[in-house]
Structure formats: C-alpha cells, structure tokens
Scaffold this active site. Structure first.
Site, short mmCIF file in Angstrom:
data_model
loop_
_atom_site.label_atom_id
_atom_site.label_comp_id
_atom_site.label_asym_id
_atom_site.label_seq_id
_atom_site.Cartn_x
_atom_site.Cartn_y
_atom_site.Cartn_z
N GLN A 35 0.95 -1.47 -0.34
CA GLN A 35 0.29 0.04 -0.10
C GLN A 35 0.99 1.48 0.15
O GLN A 35 1.81 1.30 1.01
CB GLN A 35 -0.36 0.07 1.28
CG GLN A 35 -1.76 1.18 0.95
CD GLN A 35 -2.59 0.66 2.38
OE1 GLN A 35 -2.59 1.02 3.22
NE2 GLN A 35 -3.86 1.68 2.13
N ARG B 57 -7.63 2.43 -3.31
CA ARG B 57 -8.68 1.87 -2.08
C ARG B 57 -9.59 3.62 -2.33
O ARG B 57 -8.72 4.96 -2.39
CB ARG B 57 -8.05 1.93 -0.67
CG ARG B 57 -8.96 1.49 0.22
CD ARG B 57 -7.68 1.65 1.47
NE ARG B 57 -8.82 0.09 2.16
CZ ARG B 57 -8.69 -0.72 3.32
NH1 ARG B 57 -7.81 0.25 4.14
NH2 ARG B 57 -9.64 -1.32 4.28
N GLY C 199 -9.24 -6.93 7.97
CA GLY C 199 -8.20 -6.89 8.71
C GLY C 199 -8.35 -6.75 10.53
O GLY C 199 -7.53 -7.56 10.37
N ARG C 200 -9.10 -6.36 11.50
CA ARG C 200 -8.94 -6.13 12.29
C ARG C 200 -9.36 -7.93 12.97
O ARG C 200 -8.36 -8.91 13.72
CB ARG C 200 -10.35 -5.88 13.70
CG ARG C 200 -10.07 -4.57 13.79
CD ARG C 200 -10.77 -3.58 14.26
NE ARG C 200 -11.98 -3.74 13.15
CZ ARG C 200 -12.86 -2.95 13.46
NH1 ARG C 200 -13.14 -2.94 14.28
NH2 ARG C 200 -13.94 -2.87 11.97
N TYR D 97 -6.50 11.04 3.82
CA TYR D 97 -4.91 10.52 3.70
C TYR D 97 -5.28 11.42 2.29
O TYR D 97 -5.67 12.08 1.31
CB TYR D 97 -4.32 9.65 3.29
CG TYR D 97 -4.23 9.51 5.16
CD1 TYR D 97 -4.10 10.33 5.98
CD2 TYR D 97 -4.16 7.70 4.64
CE1 TYR D 97 -3.72 9.30 7.68
CE2 TYR D 97 -4.95 7.58 6.28
CZ TYR D 97 -4.62 8.29 7.31
OH TYR D 97 -4.45 7.68 8.85
#
Ligand SMILES: Cc1cc2nc3c(=O)[nH]c(=O)nc-3n(C[C@H](O)[C@H](O)[C@H](O)COP(=O)(O)O)c2cc1C
Length: 374
Positions: free
Chosen positions: A104, A228, A320-321, A176
């Site tokens: 990424q 993304r 993810g988590r 971002y």
C-alpha cells in the site's frame, strides 16, 4: 470443510492476469514497528509470516512515498531505493507462505503529525486544517510539489516492482492526501487541481497514471494496481456518496485491478444521507459493474458473514482486525474448525498472535478498536 464455505475458496483472476487462490485479502494495517529510518523490522516480518499462509493476498500497511508524507511513528518507507532490500524481504515473506503481496503506497498530507516531518510543516491541497481541536494548518502545495508527489507514487511503484511485489494499492482513502485533493473541505484550489468536482479528481487520476506508467515501464510480469477509496467523509463541506459515485465511474475506466471501498461496516448505508440505506460497497459495486472488481471490507468476522457478503456479487473481501485476532482464519475453516475462530482479542495472546509490541500497545489502549478480553 463445510461445503457452504466453498464460495470463499474460489480462485480469482485480476484483470492484469494475476490470480489468487481464494477471495480473502488481508486489509492494510499499520503496525508502528518499523526501524526508525523507515526500514521494515524483523518483528514485522514475523507478523506477516504468521498471517500469510491461508489468504489469497496480503495488502501491507501503508508505506510513505516521500518523507513529507510520513504519517505514523515507525512507519515504513518506500521513498528511496535503499529500502528495496528490506521491501524484498517483506514481499518474499508473504509470497513464501502462498499469498500474493500488495504494497500500500501512501502520502499523509495534512494528517501527518508535524513532529514526524523534517520541517514540521504538513502539506495539502489547500491551507485548511482538518476539523477538530488543535489540528495543524497545512501549507498549500506548490505546482512543483504536486508534480513531485505524483512522480513519487510512480517511483514507489517501480521500487515495489523491483522488490518483487505482486502489486500496489494506491491509498486514496481514510482522509489522506489523495482523498484531500478530492474533498471539497481540504481542496479549495481554483487552478487545474481544484474548483469543481471534476477538477478535484485531477490529482488522484494523475497518481493513477503515474503508477500505471511505472508498471508499463518496469514490470516484466502481470502486476496488480488497486485503488482504495473512502466513500464519504463527515466534515462540512465533505465528500458525499453522490460525489463518490461520479469518482468511481471515472476510476472504473482506468483499467485498475480492483477498487477497495474502505468502510467500517460492510452493510452500512450512507452516514451523511440516511435515506440511502443500501450498503455503500454494494452500491459502488453496482455502479462500476464489470469494469473493475470491488473489494469489500468492514466488521466481517465469521465465515458465514463473509459468505453472505460475497453473495452480493462483490468478488473479494478484505479482513482487517479479524486477521489480528485470528491469523489462521482460513486454515481453521479448511480444517472444519470454524467454531474455534477467535473473534475477541485475549490480553494473554500477544505472543501466540505474533503482534509487535507497539501495535499491541495501541490495540490495548484505543477503546473500541477491538473487543479485548482478559
Ligand atoms: C491497527 C489498524 C491499522 C490500520 N492501518 C491501515 C492502513 O495502513 N491503511 C489503510 O488503508 N487502512 C488501515 N486500517 C483500516 C483497515 O484496513 C480496515 O479498513 C478497517 O480495520 C475495517 O476493516 P475490519 O473491520 O475488517 O477491521 C487500519 C485498521 C487497524 C485496526
């Protein structure tokens, strides 16, 4: 294995020709554990090795493409050729376990903490601080800085190719820099980089072009380019779902390998406009149709939940988590042990889960991130 989970285990071929053995990707997750000069560390390699055995692909934590975009303490870097040997180790660690490795690539823009920047000055599309108490006011990027940053994403892609990665994911989400150029909150420019919805797409699309150019020039075999996005933001003004549907329509024509829709819950509808209750991921999938595969993500834990998400037609799911709490998620399903998949994080399990100390500290301290039990 229970046959109802077969949809998870169907292979998938990306438009570029790279294939994955199943529909599960590890979502990008920052681990705050690299060496202070930006090199990948041994404990990060161990963390990836532990998780890469079952999934089709691993999207790494975000790596900064230039030092003025560093966003996290002990984040790793792809801003210089000297990092290629370490990045190579990372790609090989993931691939040696059977998964495709996707790097990424990232610039933090106005979200970069001043303390991490060489001159202490975050930069962004415009000199507008993000909403919230005490947020630093960024400096508006010059034309030269914009062009250098576009080039930095291309250079980072070349380094990913040289390090042996199977692809890159352009981080255009989670507030971002790329999102800052698309957002009417952070982009107040009146030049070619801003002013209308169309013009706010110019910078992210130029980054896509730069990445594609690097792949065309350097990759000797098929190479994944993912993008993304975050479909909405909460600020006023802020990106709406309607804005995003226009943006993804453009992105869908860029010959990308996938569009990754970053949300906290796969099934949630718009939070800005409650009348749009359909899952934003499914809505985007319907909008782009067969032009680009969509990766869904968000609060999916059990294989039953993932199968239900795949039934919408969204072809790929990132976890993810869940992959922090259960590195052997895939292997346990294959062994018919889905009832042993962990969906909570036990305070005793750090060693067994191979989670680096700085990431572990954050997981323990940030309330609500993960269900932590004794
Ligand atoms: C510890 C942690 C670090 C993260 N770092 C990143 C990151 O580097 N890049 C990114 O795009 N998203 C990042 N995310 C967001 C995840 O990729 C994902 O979208 C989010 O956790 C929701 O998916 P989940 O419910 O499966 O965890 C991070 C999430 C967590 C929990």
């Amino acid at each position: 294995m229970n046959t109802k989970y077969e949809p998870i285990f169907q292979s998938f071929t990306f438009p570029s020709g790279v294939d994955v053995k199943n529909r599960i990707m590890i979502a990008p997750m920052t681990h705050y554990s690299s060496q202070s000069n930006g090199e990948i560390s041994e404990q990060e390699l161990l963390y990836y090795a532990e998780r890469s055995g079952g999934v089709g692909a691993v999207i790494t934590a975000c790596a900064y493409v230039s030092l003025d975009g560093k966003g996290f303490q002990d984040q790793f870097s792809v801003d210089d050729d000297s990092f290629i040997p370490g990045l190579k180790k990372l790609a090989e660690t993931i691939q040696s376990k059977g998964a495709k490795a996707i790097l990424q690539i990232y610039h933090g823009g106005r979200q970069s903490p001043p303390s991490l920047l060489p001159d202490g000055q975050p930069i962004s599309a415009s000199a507008v601080a993000s909403e919230g108490e005490g947020k630093p006011v960024p400096r508006e990027m010059t034309e030269t800085e914009i062009n250098n940053t576009i080039k930095a994403f291309g250079d980072a892609t070349r380094r990913a190719v040289e390090a042996g990665f199977d692809g890159v994911e352009i981080h255009g989400a989670n507030t971002y820099l790329l999102q800052q150029f698309f957002s009417p909150h952070s982009n107040r420019r009146e030049d070619q980089w801003g002013g209308s919805l169309e013009k706010r797409m110019t910078f992210p699309l130029a980054v896509v072009e730069s990445v594609k150019k690097a792949v065309a020039e350097y990759a000797k075999k098929p190479f994944i380019i993912g993008y993304r996005i975050s479909p909405e933001e909460g600020s006023t003004p802020g990106i709406t779902l309607e804005d995003t549907l226009q943006f993804v329509d453009k992105l869908a024509d860029q010959k990308l390998d996938y569009l990754h829709v970053s949300v906290n819950h796969f099934w949630n509808g718009s939070f800005r406009d409650k009348s749009h209750s359909q899952s934003r991921i499914v809505k985007i999938h319907e909008k782009v149709g067969s032009r680009v595969p969509v990766v869904g993500v968000g609060s999916l834990h059990t294989p039953d939940e993932v199968v239900e998400a795949l039934e919408t037609g969204v072809p790929l799911i990132a976890l993810g988590r869940e992959m922090l709490m259960e590195p052997k998620w895939i292997e346990k399903i294959q062994a018919g042990q889905e009832d042993q998949i962990r969906t909570t994080l036990s305070k005793k399990d750090q060693k067994e889960l191979v989670i680096p100390d700085p990431l572990w500290q954050r997981l323990m301290n940030i309330v609500g991130w993960l269900p932590v039990v004794d």
